[in-house]
Design a protein around this motif. Structure first.
Motif, PDB file in Angstrom:
ATOM      1  N   ILE A  75       0.839  -1.191   0.000  1.00 14.59           N
ATOM      2  CA  ILE A  75       0.000   0.000   0.000  1.00 14.59           C
ATOM      3  C   ILE A  75       0.878   1.246   0.000  1.00 14.59           C
ATOM      4  N   GLY A  76       0.409   2.297  -0.658  1.00 17.57           N
ATOM      5  CA  GLY A  76       1.077   3.587  -0.629  1.00 17.57           C
ATOM      6  C   GLY A  76       0.334   4.534   0.296  1.00 17.57           C
ATOM      7  N   ILE A  77       1.071   5.221   1.164  1.00 17.46           N
ATOM      8  CA  ILE A  77       0.450   6.129   2.131  1.00 17.46           C
ATOM      9  C   ILE A  77       0.995   7.540   1.927  1.00 17.46           C
ATOM     10  N   ILE A  78       0.077   8.492   1.804  1.00 12.80           N
ATOM     11  CA  ILE A  78       0.432   9.908   1.746  1.00 12.80           C
ATOM     12  C   ILE A  78       0.219  10.493   3.134  1.00 12.80           C
ATOM     13  N   ALA A  79       1.239  11.119   3.683  1.00 15.52           N
ATOM     14  CA  ALA A  79       1.127  11.769   4.986  1.00 15.52           C
ATOM     15  C   ALA A  79       0.900  13.262   4.790  1.00 15.52           C
ATOM     16  N   ALA A  80       0.086  13.856   5.653  1.00 16.31           N
ATOM     17  CA  ALA A  80      -0.259  15.272   5.526  1.00 16.31           C
ATOM     18  C   ALA A  80       0.958  16.175   5.612  1.00 16.31           C
ATOM     19  N   THR A  81       1.976  15.752   6.361  1.00 15.52           N
ATOM     20  CA  THR A  81       3.219  16.512   6.513  1.00 15.52           C
ATOM     21  C   THR A  81       4.381  15.541   6.655  1.00 15.52           C
ATOM     22  N   ASP A  82       5.599  16.055   6.575  1.00 17.53           N
ATOM     23  CA  ASP A  82       6.775  15.221   6.828  1.00 17.53           C
ATOM     24  C   ASP A  82       6.818  14.750   8.276  1.00 17.53           C
ATOM     25  N   ALA A  83       6.383  15.603   9.202  1.00 17.22           N
ATOM     26  CA  ALA A  83       6.376  15.197  10.612  1.00 17.22           C
ATOM     27  C   ALA A  83       5.472  13.985  10.802  1.00 17.22           C
ATOM     28  N   ARG A  84       4.315  13.997  10.150  1.00 17.64           N
ATOM     29  CA  ARG A  84       3.405  12.854  10.202  1.00 17.64           C
ATOM     30  C   ARG A  84       4.041  11.635   9.529  1.00 17.64           C
ATOM     31  N   ALA A  85       4.748  11.872   8.424  1.00 17.43           N
ATOM     32  CA  ALA A  85       5.405  10.779   7.708  1.00 17.43           C
ATOM     33  C   ALA A  85       6.495  10.143   8.563  1.00 17.43           C
ATOM     34  N   ARG A  86       7.229  10.966   9.308  1.00 16.28           N
ATOM     35  CA  ARG A  86       8.272  10.415  10.188  1.00 16.28           C
ATOM     36  C   ARG A  86       7.648   9.536  11.268  1.00 16.28           C
ATOM     37  N   GLN A  87       6.528   9.973  11.823  1.00 18.44           N
ATOM     38  CA  GLN A  87       5.830   9.156  12.811  1.00 18.44           C
ATOM     39  C   GLN A  87       5.403   7.825  12.188  1.00 18.44           C
ATOM     40  N   LEU A  88       4.967   7.881  10.952  1.00 18.05           N
ATOM     41  CA  LEU A  88       4.546   6.672  10.252  1.00 18.05           C
ATOM     42  C   LEU A  88       5.729   5.735  10.011  1.00 18.05           C
ATOM     43  N   LEU A  89       6.873   6.293   9.606  1.00 16.00           N
ATOM     44  CA  LEU A  89       8.075   5.485   9.426  1.00 16.00           C
ATOM     45  C   LEU A  89       8.462   4.773  10.716  1.00 16.00           C
ATOM     46  N   GLN A  90       8.419   5.497  11.816  1.00 19.81           N
ATOM     47  CA  GLN A  90       8.758   4.895  13.103  1.00 19.81           C
ATOM     48  C   GLN A  90       7.769   3.800  13.481  1.00 19.81           C
ATOM     49  N   ALA A  91       6.489   4.030  13.190  1.00 22.32           N
ATOM     50  CA  ALA A  91       5.469   3.032  13.492  1.00 22.32           C
ATOM     51  C   ALA A  91       5.680   1.768  12.665  1.00 22.32           C
ATOM     52  N   CYS A  92       6.117   1.910  11.419  1.00 19.89           N
ATOM     53  CA  CYS A  92       6.397   0.743  10.584  1.00 19.89           C
ATOM     54  C   CYS A  92       7.551  -0.079  11.165  1.00 19.89           C
ATOM     55  N   ILE A  93       8.539   0.603  11.727  1.00 21.59           N
ATOM     56  CA  ILE A  93       9.645  -0.111  12.363  1.00 21.59           C
ATOM     57  C   ILE A  93       9.151  -0.853  13.603  1.00 21.59           C
ATOM     58  N   VAL A  94       8.311  -0.187  14.407  1.00 23.44           N
ATOM     59  CA  VAL A  94       7.732  -0.832  15.592  1.00 23.44           C
ATOM     60  C   VAL A  94       6.898  -2.042  15.178  1.00 23.44           C
ATOM     61  N   ALA A  95       6.144  -1.903  14.102  1.00 23.09           N
ATOM     62  CA  ALA A  95       5.256  -2.979  13.643  1.00 23.09           C
ATOM     63  C   ALA A  95       6.006  -4.030  12.825  1.00 23.09           C
ATOM     64  N   ASP A  96       7.300  -3.805  12.558  1.00 23.55           N
ATOM     65  CA  ASP A  96       8.119  -4.713  11.758  1.00 23.55           C
ATOM     66  C   ASP A  96       7.528  -4.892  10.359  1.00 23.55           C
ATOM     67  N   VAL A  97       7.086  -3.775   9.767  1.00 24.22           N
ATOM     68  CA  VAL A  97       6.512  -3.775   8.423  1.00 24.22           C
ATOM     69  C   VAL A  97       7.527  -3.136   7.477  1.00 24.22           C
ATOM     70  N   PRO A  98       8.001  -3.861   6.457  1.00 24.50           N
ATOM     71  CA  PRO A  98       9.038  -3.330   5.572  1.00 24.50           C
ATOM     72  C   PRO A  98       8.569  -2.124   4.760  1.00 24.50           C
ATOM     73  N   VAL A  99       9.433  -1.089   4.747  1.00 16.79           N
ATOM     74  CA  VAL A  99       9.233   0.116   3.935  1.00 16.79           C
ATOM     75  C   VAL A  99      10.350   0.157   2.891  1.00 16.79           C
ATOM     76  N   PRO A 100      10.038   0.266   1.599  1.00 17.34           N
ATOM     77  CA  PRO A 100       8.735   0.512   0.967  1.00 17.34           C
ATOM     78  C   PRO A 100       8.094  -0.740   0.363  1.00 17.34           C
ATOM     79  N   GLU A 101       8.641  -1.934   0.667  1.00 18.26           N
ATOM     80  CA  GLU A 101       8.131  -3.141   0.017  1.00 18.26           C
ATOM     81  C   GLU A 101       6.659  -3.392   0.327  1.00 18.26           C
ATOM     82  N   GLN A 102       6.259  -3.153   1.576  1.00 22.61           N
ATOM     83  CA  GLN A 102       4.862  -3.356   1.939  1.00 22.61           C
ATOM     84  C   GLN A 102       4.123  -2.053   2.180  1.00 22.61           C
TER      85      GLN A 102
END
Length: 388
Positions: free
Chosen positions: A184-211
């Motif tokens: 899935i592709g996710i658009i974040a409203a801001t870079d700050a929101r995108a950084r939070q999302l990147l960190q959450a993907c690491i916590v969730a062990d979800v590969p970026v950008p493969e998944q």
């Protein structure tokens, strides 16, 4: 003749505001106009006492409803800067307005994700609050674009960020990420929101950008510096907004009537980095391995450590890499280190020895040897090519 006294009501802790201010400064430099600029000493926007302002004009961030209300009725020239609106009624009346084009910001991010072969999309916005109207506009355009394409655009607001609730907020985002259909592709409203999302993907062990492929908005260098996976981001035309706002105010100070002016400024482009460069990877082992490499390649990891993280031995992992990427695990680690080094070489404040250490090379001499082998030049020569 005394210079005009102009108040700038912006919060310079945000990259968008800083870029608008930079654009205002560029206008003054290029035109040699003399303005005596007022900003708070800590570069924050405060409206206390603004009704007593005895200056000649104001340029203000109208995304802040408190600022908009405080200056709209003042008997002096005001130029508003903010986000664009689909509904014309939402613009202030009788005040010139310079806006970032929210539709084109979202369209740039959306088209980029489509170009990378993604067919599912989500939007990570902000909670509905008076000061977040611009985020709601971006969310609305995302919803319209996915609806027009017959797709189910997923929207998530998350929680406001604060120190006390950060842990809980991150867990909530991680849980949302786990629940999403993938890739899935996710658009974040801001870079700050995108950084939070990147960190959450690491916590969730979800590969970026493969998944999960991520695109932010702002192209904030601080976010890039704080993110272990480099963030793709849409570049707003904020400096152009500042130059345009200053030009409008200059006209008003000399008797021009700009009260009905509405100017939408499109994005400059998109800074494409690793977070959105989705590839169709079949092997879950390669997905997990690349996710780990992006986080730790510059810490000197070896192939054995990657295999341990993935949970299989080195030989079958190498076979998966050869099949999927036509490369070895070591080659992918090295490519990431070289990419990091190339980004840092563009920053003249970072010494070559620091580039080597921070990119994960054991020594400056080894980095030189790798550059000669891979690029047929030294890091210095590569840097000279960049400058040319």
């Amino acid at each position: 003749m005394s210079p005009y006294r102009i108040a700038l009501l912006f919060n310079a802790n945000k990259v968008y505001d800083r870029q608008v201010i930079t654009g205002i400064g560029q206008h003054l430099t290029f035109t040699r106009v003399k303005w005596d600029l007022f900003m708070e000493e800590d570069f924050r926007s405060r409206t206390a006492g603004i009704h007593l302002w005895r200056g000649d004009g104001i340029i203000a961030d109208f995304d802040d409803p408190i600022v908009a209300e405080a200056v709209s009725a003042l008997p002096l020239p005001v130029v508003a800067v903010g986000g664009s609106y689909a509904n014309e009624a939402h613009y202030p009346s009788n005040i010139p307005y310079v806006a970032t084009d929210n539709q084109k910001l979202v369209r740039t991010a959306y088209d980029h994700l489509i170009e990378h072969g993604l067919e599912r999309f989500a939007f990570f916005g902000k909670p509905p609050e008076p000061g977040n109207r611009w985020a709601y506009e971006r969310e609305s355009w995302f919803r319209k674009m996915t609806d027009d394409d017959g797709l189910d655009g997923i929207i998530y607001h998350g929680s406001p960020t604060n120190a006390g609730g950060w842990g809980r907020a991150q867990e909530d985002v991680a849980e949302w990420v786990r629940s999403l259909p993938k890739p899935i592709g996710i658009i974040a409203a801001t870079d700050a929101r995108a950084r939070q999302l990147l960190q959450a993907c690491i916590v969730a062990d979800v590969p970026v950008p493969e998944q999960v492929a991520i695109v932010g908005i702002d192209n904030d260098p601080i976010v890039q510096m704080l993110s272990c996976i480099r963030l793709t981001s849409v570049i707003q035309g904020a400096e152009e907004m500042g130059r345009t706002a200053a030009q409008l105010l200059h006209q008003m100070l000399h008797g021009g009537d700009c009260s009905t002016t509405r100017i939408l400024v499109p994005p400059v482009g998109i800074n494409v980095q690793a977070s959105s460069q989705h590839q169709c990877i079949v092997s879950p082992y390669v997905m997990r391995a690349r996710h780990y490499i992006r986080q730790y390649a510059c810490m000197g990891i070896k192939t054995e450590q990657v295999a341990d993280y993935v949970g299989i031995s080195r030989t079958p992992l190498e076979e998966h890499f050869k099949r999927e990427l036509k490369k070895s695990v070591h080659q992918v680690i090295l490519e990431h280190k070289l990419e990091t080094a190339r980004h840092m070489l563009a920053d003249p404040s970072i010494s070559l020895s620091d580039v080597a250490v921070r990119s994960g090379f054991t020594s400056l001499q080894y980095m030189y040897a790798v550059f000669r082998r891979e690029f047929d030049c030294t890091p210095k020569q590569y840097l000279e090519k960049l400058r040319v």
